[in-house]
Scaffold this motif. Structure first.
Motif, PDB file in Angstrom:
ATOM      1  N   ALA A  57      32.964  45.607  51.608  1.00 32.19           N
ATOM      2  CA  ALA A  57      33.765  44.490  51.111  1.00 32.19           C
ATOM      3  C   ALA A  57      34.289  43.635  52.263  1.00 32.19           C
ATOM      4  O   ALA A  57      34.268  42.400  52.198  1.00 32.19           O
ATOM      5  CB  ALA A  57      34.923  45.009  50.267  1.00 32.19           C
ATOM      6  N   LEU A  58      34.740  44.287  53.331  1.00 30.98           N
ATOM      7  CA  LEU A  58      35.226  43.531  54.489  1.00 30.98           C
ATOM      8  C   LEU A  58      34.091  42.809  55.207  1.00 30.98           C
ATOM      9  O   LEU A  58      34.266  41.681  55.683  1.00 30.98           O
ATOM     10  CB  LEU A  58      35.951  44.470  55.455  1.00 30.98           C
ATOM     11  CG  LEU A  58      37.369  44.892  55.069  1.00 30.98           C
ATOM     12  CD1 LEU A  58      37.954  45.842  56.109  1.00 30.98           C
ATOM     13  CD2 LEU A  58      38.278  43.679  54.904  1.00 30.98           C
ATOM     14  N   GLU A  59      32.948  43.448  55.294  1.00 21.45           N
ATOM     15  CA  GLU A  59      31.817  42.809  55.969  1.00 21.45           C
ATOM     16  C   GLU A  59      31.291  41.624  55.167  1.00 21.45           C
ATOM     17  O   GLU A  59      30.778  40.654  55.732  1.00 21.45           O
ATOM     18  CB  GLU A  59      30.720  43.838  56.225  1.00 21.45           C
ATOM     19  CG  GLU A  59      31.136  44.866  57.288  1.00 21.45           C
ATOM     20  CD  GLU A  59      30.080  45.924  57.556  1.00 21.45           C
ATOM     21  OE1 GLU A  59      29.175  46.092  56.700  1.00 21.45           O
ATOM     22  OE2 GLU A  59      30.156  46.587  58.613  1.00 21.45           O
ATOM     23  N   GLN A  60      31.437  41.686  53.844  1.00 20.26           N
ATOM     24  CA  GLN A  60      31.014  40.570  52.993  1.00 20.26           C
ATOM     25  C   GLN A  60      32.049  39.445  52.984  1.00 20.26           C
ATOM     26  O   GLN A  60      31.746  38.321  52.579  1.00 20.26           O
ATOM     27  CB  GLN A  60      30.772  41.068  51.572  1.00 20.26           C
ATOM     28  CG  GLN A  60      29.553  41.966  51.428  1.00 20.26           C
ATOM     29  CD  GLN A  60      29.540  42.740  50.113  1.00 20.26           C
ATOM     30  OE1 GLN A  60      30.311  42.426  49.199  1.00 20.26           O
ATOM     31  NE2 GLN A  60      28.689  43.743  50.028  1.00 20.26           N
ATOM     32  N   PHE A  89      44.761  57.471  34.892  1.00 22.67           N
ATOM     33  CA  PHE A  89      44.693  56.207  35.623  1.00 22.67           C
ATOM     34  C   PHE A  89      46.096  55.701  35.914  1.00 22.67           C
ATOM     35  O   PHE A  89      46.976  55.792  35.053  1.00 22.67           O
ATOM     36  CB  PHE A  89      43.935  55.166  34.798  1.00 22.67           C
ATOM     37  CG  PHE A  89      43.486  53.972  35.589  1.00 22.67           C
ATOM     38  CD1 PHE A  89      42.392  54.057  36.429  1.00 22.67           C
ATOM     39  CD2 PHE A  89      44.170  52.777  35.509  1.00 22.67           C
ATOM     40  CE1 PHE A  89      41.980  52.952  37.169  1.00 22.67           C
ATOM     41  CE2 PHE A  89      43.768  51.679  36.233  1.00 22.67           C
ATOM     42  CZ  PHE A  89      42.667  51.768  37.074  1.00 22.67           C
ATOM     43  N   VAL A  90      46.333  55.201  37.112  1.00 25.02           N
ATOM     44  CA  VAL A  90      47.627  54.628  37.464  1.00 25.02           C
ATOM     45  C   VAL A  90      47.671  53.197  36.947  1.00 25.02           C
ATOM     46  O   VAL A  90      47.059  52.300  37.525  1.00 25.02           O
ATOM     47  CB  VAL A  90      47.869  54.657  38.984  1.00 25.02           C
ATOM     48  CG1 VAL A  90      49.209  54.002  39.319  1.00 25.02           C
ATOM     49  CG2 VAL A  90      47.845  56.077  39.500  1.00 25.02           C
ATOM     50  N   GLN A  91      48.356  53.012  35.815  1.00 23.25           N
ATOM     51  CA  GLN A  91      48.414  51.698  35.212  1.00 23.25           C
ATOM     52  C   GLN A  91      49.033  50.694  36.180  1.00 23.25           C
ATOM     53  O   GLN A  91      50.029  50.964  36.821  1.00 23.25           O
ATOM     54  CB  GLN A  91      49.241  51.749  33.923  1.00 23.25           C
ATOM     55  CG  GLN A  91      48.636  52.621  32.842  1.00 23.25           C
ATOM     56  CD  GLN A  91      47.376  52.024  32.258  1.00 23.25           C
ATOM     57  OE1 GLN A  91      47.148  50.832  32.360  1.00 23.25           O
ATOM     58  NE2 GLN A  91      46.548  52.864  31.670  1.00 23.25           N
ATOM     59  N   GLY A  92      48.417  49.515  36.271  1.00 23.00           N
ATOM     60  CA  GLY A  92      48.959  48.465  37.111  1.00 23.00           C
ATOM     61  C   GLY A  92      48.293  48.366  38.460  1.00 23.00           C
ATOM     62  O   GLY A  92      48.335  47.318  39.091  1.00 23.00           O
ATOM     63  N   THR A  93      47.674  49.470  38.932  1.00 21.40           N
ATOM     64  CA  THR A  93      47.006  49.380  40.228  1.00 21.40           C
ATOM     65  C   THR A  93      45.623  48.756  40.100  1.00 21.40           C
ATOM     66  O   THR A  93      44.942  48.573  41.099  1.00 21.40           O
ATOM     67  CB  THR A  93      46.869  50.767  40.891  1.00 21.40           C
ATOM     68  OG1 THR A  93      46.071  51.610  40.069  1.00 21.40           O
ATOM     69  CG2 THR A  93      48.222  51.406  41.117  1.00 21.40           C
ATOM     70  N   GLU A  94      45.219  48.421  38.875  1.00 22.70           N
ATOM     71  CA  GLU A  94      43.904  47.813  38.696  1.00 22.70           C
ATOM     72  C   GLU A  94      43.965  46.311  38.982  1.00 22.70           C
ATOM     73  O   GLU A  94      43.420  45.486  38.258  1.00 22.70           O
ATOM     74  CB  GLU A  94      43.340  48.102  37.302  1.00 22.70           C
ATOM     75  CG  GLU A  94      44.060  47.460  36.140  1.00 22.70           C
ATOM     76  CD  GLU A  94      45.273  48.213  35.665  1.00 22.70           C
ATOM     77  OE1 GLU A  94      45.668  48.017  34.502  1.00 22.70           O
ATOM     78  OE2 GLU A  94      45.859  48.998  36.433  1.00 22.70           O
ATOM     79  N   SER A  95      44.633  45.953  40.060  1.00 17.04           N
ATOM     80  CA  SER A  95      44.772  44.559  40.465  1.00 17.04           C
ATOM     81  C   SER A  95      43.452  44.019  41.002  1.00 17.04           C
ATOM     82  O   SER A  95      42.679  44.740  41.631  1.00 17.04           O
ATOM     83  CB  SER A  95      45.851  44.433  41.550  1.00 17.04           C
ATOM     84  OG  SER A  95      45.833  43.152  42.121  1.00 17.04           O
ATOM     85  N   THR A  96      43.220  42.742  40.759  1.00 18.93           N
ATOM     86  CA  THR A  96      42.047  42.079  41.332  1.00 18.93           C
ATOM     87  C   THR A  96      42.469  40.944  42.270  1.00 18.93           C
ATOM     88  O   THR A  96      41.666  40.092  42.627  1.00 18.93           O
ATOM     89  CB  THR A  96      41.134  41.520  40.228  1.00 18.93           C
ATOM     90  OG1 THR A  96      41.899  40.663  39.371  1.00 18.93           O
ATOM     91  CG2 THR A  96      40.547  42.645  39.393  1.00 18.93           C
ATOM     92  N   VAL A  97      43.738  40.942  42.686  1.00 21.71           N
ATOM     93  CA  VAL A  97      44.256  39.901  43.567  1.00 21.71           C
ATOM     94  C   VAL A  97      43.623  40.043  44.946  1.00 21.71           C
ATOM     95  O   VAL A  97      43.583  41.127  45.528  1.00 21.71           O
ATOM     96  CB  VAL A  97      45.789  39.991  43.686  1.00 21.71           C
ATOM     97  CG1 VAL A  97      46.328  38.920  44.622  1.00 21.71           C
ATOM     98  CG2 VAL A  97      46.427  39.862  42.319  1.00 21.71           C
ATOM     99  N   GLU A  98      43.113  38.932  45.471  1.00 22.42           N
ATOM    100  CA  GLU A  98      42.494  38.921  46.803  1.00 22.42           C
ATOM    101  C   GLU A  98      43.017  37.727  47.591  1.00 22.42           C
ATOM    102  O   GLU A  98      43.791  36.926  47.081  1.00 22.42           O
ATOM    103  CB  GLU A  98      40.967  38.831  46.678  1.00 22.42           C
ATOM    104  CG  GLU A  98      40.302  40.020  46.023  1.00 22.42           C
ATOM    105  CD  GLU A  98      38.792  39.910  46.022  1.00 22.42           C
ATOM    106  OE1 GLU A  98      38.122  40.860  46.454  1.00 22.42           O
ATOM    107  OE2 GLU A  98      38.276  38.860  45.585  1.00 22.42           O
ATOM    108  N   VAL A 158      40.928  41.905  50.595  1.00 26.72           N
ATOM    109  CA  VAL A 158      39.867  41.946  49.601  1.00 26.72           C
ATOM    110  C   VAL A 158      40.036  43.239  48.811  1.00 26.72           C
ATOM    111  O   VAL A 158      40.639  44.200  49.320  1.00 26.72           O
ATOM    112  CB  VAL A 158      38.467  41.866  50.277  1.00 26.72           C
ATOM    113  CG1 VAL A 158      38.205  43.080  51.144  1.00 26.72           C
ATOM    114  CG2 VAL A 158      37.375  41.672  49.244  1.00 26.72           C
ATOM    115  N   VAL A 159      39.557  43.284  47.580  1.00 27.78           N
ATOM    116  CA  VAL A 159      39.728  44.460  46.737  1.00 27.78           C
ATOM    117  C   VAL A 159      38.375  45.042  46.336  1.00 27.78           C
ATOM    118  O   VAL A 159      37.421  44.310  46.112  1.00 27.78           O
ATOM    119  CB  VAL A 159      40.558  44.123  45.474  1.00 27.78           C
ATOM    120  CG1 VAL A 159      39.874  43.057  44.612  1.00 27.78           C
ATOM    121  CG2 VAL A 159      40.824  45.369  44.645  1.00 27.78           C
TER     122      VAL A 159
END
Length: 326
Positions: free
Chosen positions: A103-106, A129-138, A192-193
């Motif tokens: 992800a970092l290399e891309q 599943f830890v609710q709320g950690t499914e963030s897609t913020v980048e 990046v996520v």
């Protein structure tokens, strides 16, 4: 020079350290070093690590200084192009390093990466599943991170080495040092996520109300520290951040404690959240917590738990903070 330095702060970790290291050894990306920083353990942690014959695994023994000091000592020893951290009782999925590095290399404009987290109970089998950690913020995640630590724990983040050169290491005297460190990184660098659960966070059973005062104090310290350096255009978020912290503390009490003390602590924190940010009452999650509190107040234990189980799948938290490990 290894591509990745993996730093493990370890204190009295004889029951979990081998399993944690094995989860690193199973990584699909194999170009790494593992730096176990023993923080004055009084059990067999060092002995167990030394029995591992993998030359990539090294152990360094120091007097006890706390988890943040141990991480900083690991940074001093690290030789990798990238630096990752994992606590001595957590696990990674086998593709964690490979996908985060990819992800970092891309995204060469980004200097830090995070993934999603799942809870693993003491038995190592019960997972949620830890609710709320499914963030897609980048990109610039700083404003979002001020409102809550969706990165979750110190076992998640991976950074380019130059990040450490700019922001320094972990704050030794801060219990929420994971959140503080990520905030300082986010203030300077893009993220990046990897939108996939890759961190298995081991939750320790026990009362939350007994830890609540310390957690509240340290959480407030972390936020105060963050807003001292936050730009003027983000200062308006402070009350909302504080409200979300109190909501999180209330959630912990309702999840772990059923006695009067725990319910009193939950009520106090919910009320504080409402005072700080009245709009929180419009959020479904806060409404569910209030209902949960009322159910626990009005119904006997077994009955209240049955009713709450029916609501449980509908309750999700957009900004969980994983409780600091000692």
């Amino acid at each position: 020079m290894p591509k990745v330095s993996v730093i493990i702060p370890a204190y009295n970790a004889e029951n979990t350290i081998v399993e944690t290291i094995e989860s690193i050894q199973k990584q699909t990306l194999s170009d790494f070093e593992v730096l176990v920083i023993d923080d004055g353990s009084k059990d067999k942690t060092i002995e167990l690590v030394k029995q591992i014959t993998d030359p990539r695994v090294q152990v360094f023994a120091y007097p006890n200084g706390g988890v943040s000091v141990a991480r900083n000592r690991g940074i001093e020893q690290a030789k990798g192009e990238f630096i990752a951290f994992i606590d001595n009782d957590d696990l990674w999925t086998e593709d964690k390093l490979e996908l985060q590095i990819a992800a970092l290399e891309q995204h060469p404009e980004a200097s830090a990466v995070y993934s999603w987290t799942v809870n693993m109970m003491d038995d190592g089998e019960s997972i949620s599943f830890v609710q709320g950690t499914e963030s897609t913020v980048e990109g610039n995640i700083y404003p979002d991170l001020l409102l809550g630590n969706f990165i979750g724990s110190g076992s998640n983040i991976l950074v380019r080495r130059e990040v450490i050169d700019v922001v320094g290491g972990y704050e030794p005297n801060l219990a929420f040092s994971d959140w503080d460190f990520c905030l300082r990184v986010a203030a300077k660098f893009q993220f990046v996520v990897v939108p996939k659960p890759q961190i298995l966070y081991r939750k320790i059973a026990g009362s939350m109300s007994s830890k609540l005062d310390a957690m509240e104090k340290e959480g407030l310290r972390a936020l105060e520290r963050a807003y001292q350096t936050a730009p003027p255009e983000l200062q308006h978020l402070k009350n909302r951040s504080l409200a979300f912290l109190h909501r999180y503390l209330a959630d912990l009490c309702l999840a772990h404690d059923t006695d009067a003390k725990g319910l009193d602590a939950a009520q106090k924190n919910l009320w504080q959240a409402v005072k700080l940010y009245p709009q929180i009452l419009q959020e479904r999650y806060a409404q569910k917590l209030i209902i949960k509190l009322l159910i626990k107040r009005l119904l006997p234990g077994n009955l209240s738990n049955s009713v709450i189980q029916g609501l449980k799948k509908q309750i999700s938290c957009p900004d969980p903070r994983v409780e600091p490990k000692s």
